[in-house]
Design a protein around this motif. Structure first.
Motif, PDB file in Angstrom:
ATOM      1  N   ARG A 189       9.226   0.683  -6.797  1.00  0.00           N
ATOM      2  CA  ARG A 189       8.147   1.557  -5.933  1.00  0.00           C
ATOM      3  C   ARG A 189       8.904   1.421  -4.340  1.00  0.00           C
ATOM      4  O   ARG A 189       8.729   2.538  -3.914  1.00  0.00           O
ATOM      5  CB  ARG A 189       7.067   0.749  -6.055  1.00  0.00           C
ATOM      6  CG  ARG A 189       5.796   1.237  -5.433  1.00  0.00           C
ATOM      7  CD  ARG A 189       4.338   0.399  -5.558  1.00  0.00           C
ATOM      8  NE  ARG A 189       3.453   0.938  -4.714  1.00  0.00           N
ATOM      9  CZ  ARG A 189       2.339   0.391  -4.366  1.00  0.00           C
ATOM     10  NH1 ARG A 189       2.036  -0.788  -5.036  1.00  0.00           N
ATOM     11  NH2 ARG A 189       1.271   0.862  -3.612  1.00  0.00           N
ATOM     12  N   ARG A 193       9.935   4.755  -1.721  1.00  0.00           N
ATOM     13  CA  ARG A 193       9.290   4.847  -0.358  1.00  0.00           C
ATOM     14  C   ARG A 193       8.073   6.050  -0.295  1.00  0.00           C
ATOM     15  O   ARG A 193       7.926   6.650   0.691  1.00  0.00           O
ATOM     16  CB  ARG A 193      10.359   5.565   0.693  1.00  0.00           C
ATOM     17  CG  ARG A 193      11.519   4.480   0.734  1.00  0.00           C
ATOM     18  CD  ARG A 193      12.485   4.572   1.716  1.00  0.00           C
ATOM     19  NE  ARG A 193      13.770   3.761   1.832  1.00  0.00           N
ATOM     20  CZ  ARG A 193      14.633   3.767   2.761  1.00  0.00           C
ATOM     21  NH1 ARG A 193      14.496   4.313   3.836  1.00  0.00           N
ATOM     22  NH2 ARG A 193      15.596   2.842   2.647  1.00  0.00           N
ATOM     23  N   PHE A 195       4.569   5.861  -0.230  1.00  0.00           N
ATOM     24  CA  PHE A 195       3.186   4.909  -0.306  1.00  0.00           C
ATOM     25  C   PHE A 195       2.551   5.346   0.909  1.00  0.00           C
ATOM     26  O   PHE A 195       3.068   5.671   2.023  1.00  0.00           O
ATOM     27  CB  PHE A 195       3.826   3.446  -0.325  1.00  0.00           C
ATOM     28  CG  PHE A 195       4.819   2.958   0.596  1.00  0.00           C
ATOM     29  CD1 PHE A 195       4.446   2.806   1.907  1.00  0.00           C
ATOM     30  CD2 PHE A 195       6.019   2.974   0.198  1.00  0.00           C
ATOM     31  CE1 PHE A 195       5.631   2.544   3.029  1.00  0.00           C
ATOM     32  CE2 PHE A 195       7.108   2.512   0.924  1.00  0.00           C
ATOM     33  CZ  PHE A 195       6.891   2.225   2.421  1.00  0.00           C
ATOM     34  N   PRO A 196       1.313   5.082   0.922  1.00  0.00           N
ATOM     35  CA  PRO A 196       0.510   5.480   2.314  1.00  0.00           C
ATOM     36  C   PRO A 196       0.712   4.060   3.405  1.00  0.00           C
ATOM     37  O   PRO A 196       1.141   3.302   2.840  1.00  0.00           O
ATOM     38  CB  PRO A 196      -0.972   5.368   1.806  1.00  0.00           C
ATOM     39  CG  PRO A 196      -1.023   4.460   0.233  1.00  0.00           C
ATOM     40  CD  PRO A 196       0.381   4.723  -0.140  1.00  0.00           C
ATOM     41  N   ARG A 197       0.725   4.414   4.680  1.00  0.00           N
ATOM     42  CA  ARG A 197       0.890   3.776   5.658  1.00  0.00           C
ATOM     43  C   ARG A 197      -0.222   3.392   6.506  1.00  0.00           C
ATOM     44  O   ARG A 197      -0.913   4.373   6.686  1.00  0.00           O
ATOM     45  CB  ARG A 197       2.085   4.116   6.353  1.00  0.00           C
ATOM     46  CG  ARG A 197       3.346   4.412   5.809  1.00  0.00           C
ATOM     47  CD  ARG A 197       4.570   5.145   6.517  1.00  0.00           C
ATOM     48  NE  ARG A 197       5.905   5.122   5.619  1.00  0.00           N
ATOM     49  CZ  ARG A 197       6.660   4.380   5.646  1.00  0.00           C
ATOM     50  NH1 ARG A 197       6.804   3.222   6.317  1.00  0.00           N
ATOM     51  NH2 ARG A 197       7.612   4.627   4.971  1.00  0.00           N
ATOM     52  N   SER A 236       2.822  -0.358   4.539  1.00  0.00           N
ATOM     53  CA  SER A 236       2.122  -0.399   3.066  1.00  0.00           C
ATOM     54  C   SER A 236       1.199  -1.703   3.036  1.00  0.00           C
ATOM     55  O   SER A 236       1.779  -2.799   3.113  1.00  0.00           O
ATOM     56  CB  SER A 236       2.915  -0.308   1.862  1.00  0.00           C
ATOM     57  OG  SER A 236       2.260  -0.513   0.656  1.00  0.00           O
ATOM     58  N   LEU A 239       2.794  -3.413  -0.078  1.00  0.00           N
ATOM     59  CA  LEU A 239       4.107  -3.901  -0.235  1.00  0.00           C
ATOM     60  C   LEU A 239       4.149  -5.059   0.750  1.00  0.00           C
ATOM     61  O   LEU A 239       5.073  -5.803   0.665  1.00  0.00           O
ATOM     62  CB  LEU A 239       5.019  -2.839  -0.103  1.00  0.00           C
ATOM     63  CG  LEU A 239       5.127  -1.720  -1.006  1.00  0.00           C
ATOM     64  CD1 LEU A 239       6.217  -0.601  -0.824  1.00  0.00           C
ATOM     65  CD2 LEU A 239       5.402  -2.353  -2.359  1.00  0.00           C
ATOM     66  N   HIS A 325      10.748   0.460   5.116  1.00  0.00           N
ATOM     67  CA  HIS A 325       9.903   0.614   6.418  1.00  0.00           C
ATOM     68  C   HIS A 325      10.405   0.697   7.615  1.00  0.00           C
ATOM     69  O   HIS A 325      10.117   0.532   8.745  1.00  0.00           O
ATOM     70  CB  HIS A 325       8.907  -0.760   6.396  1.00  0.00           C
ATOM     71  CG  HIS A 325       7.754  -0.778   5.481  1.00  0.00           C
ATOM     72  ND1 HIS A 325       7.882  -1.134   4.177  1.00  0.00           N
ATOM     73  CD2 HIS A 325       6.286  -0.603   5.752  1.00  0.00           C
ATOM     74  CE1 HIS A 325       6.639  -1.198   3.705  1.00  0.00           C
ATOM     75  NE2 HIS A 325       5.777  -0.796   4.501  1.00  0.00           N
TER      76      HIS A 325
END
Length: 355
Positions: A189, A193, A195-197, A236, A239, A325
Motif C-alpha cells: 500500500r 502511494r 492514499f488520502p492526505r 496518510s 500509514l 510522503h
C-alpha cells in the motif's frame, strides 16, 4: 510512412522547391531583357527552348540528390533513435541490463539516451528488488505453514498429544503468519502511494505509540522518554501511525537485555519536520546499518524465538512510508551501541526563505 521517409521527402521537397524558384528567377531575369522581334539575335523563344530542357534536367538532378542525400542524412540523424528503439525492444523482452551508451556531443538525442539509460537502470534495480522481495516473502510465508503442518503431523501420530499445547502453538504460528501478511499488504500500500492526505501531528502519534507500547517496554526493562515540539505533516492518517509505531517497537525490542532506554523526539523546522527515535543496544557496524531498511533484514537480537521479533519488515515499511510522503529516512549508529533513526518529512506550511 516512417520518420526517416518523412524526413527524406521533406528534404527533397525543400531542395526541389528551392531549385525551382532559383531557376524560375534566372529564367525570368534572362527573358526579360531579350527582344522578341529581332531575327539575327536569339529571341525569347530561342532562349526558352534552350533553357527549359536544361532546367528540367537540373530539377531532376536536384530531386535525385535531395532524395539520396535526404535519405542518408535522415538515417544518420535518426540512428540514435534506432539504438534507443533496440534497447526498448530488449527491455520489453525482459533484458534490462542493456544500455544505449550514446557517445558524441551532448544534444537532444544524447539527453534522451541518457534519460533512457537512467530509466533502465532504475527499472533493473526495482525488478531485482521485487524479485528478491518475492523470494524472501515466499520463504517467510512458507515457514509458518510448514511449522503448522509439522505440528499437525506430530499430533496426529501421537495418541497422547496435548491438545491445549497444540492449539496454543498453532495460534502463535498463525498469529505470526497474519502479522507477516498484514505487513506485506501495508508495504504494498505504501509503494502504491494512493492514499488520502490530511494534516497529522507526529508528536501526537509519538505519544500514542509510546503509551500503547509502554507495557512491553516495562516487561523488557526499557525506559521510554517522549517529547518535542508539534510536528504537523500532510500525509496518510493510516500509514503514519504505522511508521511511528514500527519505529518505537523496533527501538524497544532491539535494545539491551536490561537497563535499556528509548528517546522519541519531534522537531519542527521552517521547511521540514523530523521524528527522531534513539535507542540503546549493541554496537551496530555501518555495513549492517545500511541493510536494515531492506525487507526481511534483521539486526542484532532479532531472533525468531522472540515474541516480538517480527519478520524484518519494520524499517522496510518505515522507509517505504517515508518515501511515499516525499521524505527521507536516516539511520545513524550510536558509538556506544544502538541506533538513531531520523525521519524527515516536508512541512505542510513551509516558511519563506530569508531574503
Amino acid at each position: 510512412m516512417s520518420a526517416r521517409l518523412k524526413l527524406t521527402l521533406s528534404y527533397a521537397v525543400i531542395v526541389v522547391v528551392s531549385g525551382g524558384l532559383l531557376l524560375a528567377a534566372v529564367g525570368l531575369f534572362l527573358l526579360r531583357y531579350v527582344p522578341d522581334t529581332v531575327d539575327f539575335f536569339p529571341n525569347r523563344g530561342d532562349l526558352s527552348r534552350a533553357f527549359v530542357p536544361v532546367a528540367s534536367m537540373v530539377m531532376l538532378v536536384l530531386l535525385a540528390f535531395g532524395l539520396g542525400a535526404g535519405w542518408l542524412l535522415a538515417g544518420r540523424m535518426l540512428a540514435p533513435l534506432d539504438r534507443i528503439g533496440d534497447a526498448a525492444r530488449l527491455a520489453a523482452q525482459g533484458s534490462l541490463s542493456h544500455r544505449v551508451s550514446l557517445a558524441g556531443p551532448r544534444d537532444e538525442f544524447r539527453d534522451l539516451a541518457d534519460v533512457f539509460d537512467s530509466m533502465l537502470e532504475q527499472l533493473e534495480a526495482h525488478v531485482a528488488e521485487q524479485q528478491r522481495f518475492a523470494a524472501n516473502a515466499s520463504h517467510e510465508l512458507r515457514t509458518p505453514l510448514a511449522i503448522s503442518q509439522t505440528l499437525l503431523e506430530v499430533a496426529e501420530a501421537d495418541p497422547d498429544r496435548d491438545v491445549d499445547a497444540l492449539i496454543a502453538r498453532l495460534r502463535e504460528v498463525n498469529t505470526r503468519a497474519i502479522e507477516l501478511t498484514e505487513a506485506l499488504l501495508l508495504l504494498s500500500r505504501a509503494d502504491r502511494r494512493t492514499f488520502p492526505r490530511e494534516i497529522v501531528d507526529l508528536s501526537l502519534l509519538a505519544e500514542g505509540a509510546v503509551e500503547a507500547l509502554l507495557p512491553l517496554a516495562d516487561r523488557r526493562g526499557v525506559a521510554v522518554e517522549v517529547g518535542g515540539a508539534p510536528a504537523p505533516v500532510l500525509g496518510s492518517a493510516a500509514l503514519l501511525p504505522q511508521l511511528v509505531t514500527n519505529l518505537v517497537l523496533n527501538a524497544i525490542v532491539h535494545n539491551l537485555p536490561a537497563g535499556g532506554a528509548v528517546a522519541v523526539r519531534t522537531h519542527s523546522m521552517p521547511q521540514a519536520v523530523a521524528l527522531v527515535v534513539e535507542n540503546t543496544g549493541e554496537v551496530l557496524p555501518a555495513p549492517l546499518v545500511a541493510t536494515l531498511v531492506e525487507p526481511f533484514q534483521r539486526g542484532a537480537e532479532r531472533t525468531r524465538g522472540d515474541d516480538h521479533a517480527g519478520a524484518g519488515l519494520g524499517l522496510a515499511i518505515v522507509d517505504r512510508i517515508t518515501q511515499a510522503h516525499g521524505g527521507t529516512l536516516v539511520l545513524t549508529p550510536r558509538p556506544d551501541g544502538g541506533l538513531i533513526v531520523t525521519v524527515w518529512l516536508p512541512h505542510p506550511y513551509p516558511a519563506a526563505p530569508p531574503a
